[in-house]
Design a protein around this motif. Structure first.
Motif, PDB file in Angstrom:
ATOM      1  N   UNK A   1      -0.923 -13.438 -11.468  1.00  0.00           N
ATOM      2  CA  UNK A   1      -1.938 -13.439 -10.416  1.00  0.00           C
ATOM      3  C   UNK A   1      -1.472 -12.595  -9.236  1.00  0.00           C
ATOM      4  N   UNK A   2      -0.220 -12.721  -8.893  1.00  0.00           N
ATOM      5  CA  UNK A   2       0.342 -11.926  -7.802  1.00  0.00           C
ATOM      6  C   UNK A   2       0.277 -10.441  -8.147  1.00  0.00           C
ATOM      7  N   UNK A   3       0.568 -10.095  -9.408  1.00  0.00           N
ATOM      8  CA  UNK A   3       0.492  -8.691  -9.812  1.00  0.00           C
ATOM      9  C   UNK A   3      -0.921  -8.128  -9.625  1.00  0.00           C
ATOM     10  N   UNK A   4      -1.921  -8.893 -10.011  1.00  0.00           N
ATOM     11  CA  UNK A   4      -3.296  -8.416  -9.850  1.00  0.00           C
ATOM     12  C   UNK A   4      -3.604  -8.138  -8.380  1.00  0.00           C
ATOM     13  N   UNK A   5      -3.113  -8.983  -7.482  1.00  0.00           N
ATOM     14  CA  UNK A   5      -3.332  -8.762  -6.050  1.00  0.00           C
ATOM     15  C   UNK A   5      -2.588  -7.532  -5.554  1.00  0.00           C
ATOM     16  N   UNK A   6      -1.357  -7.360  -6.008  1.00  0.00           N
ATOM     17  CA  UNK A   6      -0.563  -6.201  -5.583  1.00  0.00           C
ATOM     18  C   UNK A   6      -1.187  -4.918  -6.120  1.00  0.00           C
ATOM     19  N   UNK A   7      -1.647  -4.927  -7.357  1.00  0.00           N
ATOM     20  CA  UNK A   7      -2.224  -3.725  -7.960  1.00  0.00           C
ATOM     21  C   UNK A   7      -3.495  -3.280  -7.236  1.00  0.00           C
ATOM     22  N   UNK A   8      -4.225  -4.211  -6.654  1.00  0.00           N
ATOM     23  CA  UNK A   8      -5.445  -3.877  -5.916  1.00  0.00           C
ATOM     24  C   UNK A   8      -5.173  -3.473  -4.464  1.00  0.00           C
ATOM     25  N   UNK A   9      -3.972  -3.706  -4.002  1.00  0.00           N
ATOM     26  CA  UNK A   9      -3.610  -3.381  -2.629  1.00  0.00           C
ATOM     27  C   UNK A   9      -3.659  -1.866  -2.420  1.00  0.00           C
ATOM     28  N   UNK A  10      -4.199  -1.401  -1.308  1.00  0.00           N
ATOM     29  CA  UNK A  10      -4.268   0.043  -1.057  1.00  0.00           C
ATOM     30  C   UNK A  10      -2.897   0.724  -1.006  1.00  0.00           C
ATOM     31  N   UNK A  11      -1.858  -0.035  -0.721  1.00  0.00           N
ATOM     32  CA  UNK A  11      -0.510   0.543  -0.663  1.00  0.00           C
ATOM     33  C   UNK A  11       0.080   0.794  -2.055  1.00  0.00           C
ATOM     34  N   UNK A  12      -0.583   0.304  -3.111  1.00  0.00           N
ATOM     35  CA  UNK A  12      -0.043   0.405  -4.461  1.00  0.00           C
ATOM     36  C   UNK A  12      -0.142   1.817  -5.039  1.00  0.00           C
ATOM     37  N   UNK A  13      -1.104   2.593  -4.578  1.00  0.00           N
ATOM     38  CA  UNK A  13      -1.316   3.944  -5.116  1.00  0.00           C
ATOM     39  C   UNK A  13      -1.411   4.942  -3.964  1.00  0.00           C
ATOM     40  N   UNK A  14      -0.931   6.146  -4.216  1.00  0.00           N
ATOM     41  CA  UNK A  14      -1.048   7.184  -3.189  1.00  0.00           C
ATOM     42  C   UNK A  14      -2.409   7.877  -3.311  1.00  0.00           C
ATOM     43  N   UNK A  15      -2.619   8.938  -2.547  1.00  0.00           N
ATOM     44  CA  UNK A  15      -3.906   9.635  -2.536  1.00  0.00           C
ATOM     45  C   UNK A  15      -4.244  10.255  -3.889  1.00  0.00           C
TER      46      UNK A  15
ATOM     47  N   UNK B   1      -3.470   8.811  -6.758  1.00  0.00           N
ATOM     48  CA  UNK B   1      -3.592   7.743  -7.739  1.00  0.00           C
ATOM     49  C   UNK B   1      -2.296   7.359  -8.427  1.00  0.00           C
ATOM     50  N   UNK B   2      -1.188   7.950  -8.003  1.00  0.00           N
ATOM     51  CA  UNK B   2       0.109   7.613  -8.595  1.00  0.00           C
ATOM     52  C   UNK B   2       0.675   6.354  -7.960  1.00  0.00           C
ATOM     53  N   UNK B   3       1.436   5.618  -8.744  1.00  0.00           N
ATOM     54  CA  UNK B   3       2.067   4.397  -8.250  1.00  0.00           C
ATOM     55  C   UNK B   3       3.059   4.718  -7.138  1.00  0.00           C
ATOM     56  N   UNK B   4       3.043   3.901  -6.095  1.00  0.00           N
ATOM     57  CA  UNK B   4       3.979   4.061  -4.983  1.00  0.00           C
ATOM     58  C   UNK B   4       5.197   3.172  -5.205  1.00  0.00           C
ATOM     59  N   UNK B   5       6.162   3.304  -4.325  1.00  0.00           N
ATOM     60  CA  UNK B   5       7.342   2.429  -4.401  1.00  0.00           C
ATOM     61  C   UNK B   5       6.947   0.971  -4.198  1.00  0.00           C
TER      62      UNK B   5
END
Length: 71
Positions: free
Chosen positions: A22-36, A38-42
């Motif tokens: 459940x936490x992963x789903x929330x993190x994956x939807x967070x705007x900080x998860x992907x850059x402009x 669409x690549x995964x961020x740190x």
């Protein structure tokens, strides 16, 4: 005492299996998860590693709980 140990290990595993996905789903939807682009961020990468470690420990808890019950 070993039954109590096994129960605690199973509860630990159940908690991790229920909470972390459940936490992963929330993190994956967070705007900080992907850059402009669409690549995964740190931010996302670090959280994926933390979740993987927690789920690995949950699996180890199940194995240890079974070992405690079997003797």
């Amino acid at each position: 005492m070993t039954t109590l140990l096994a129960v605690l290990l199973f509860l630990n595993a159940a908690f991790n299996v229920l909470v972390w996905p459940t936490f992963y789903r929330r993190v994956a939807k967070d705007p900080r998860a992907r850059d402009a682009n669409g690549r995964a961020t740190r931010f996302l990468t670090v959280h994926i590693v933390l979740i993987a470690v927690a789920l690995t420990l949950a699996a180890a808890s199940v194995v240890a709980g079974i070992a405690a019950l079997v003797g």
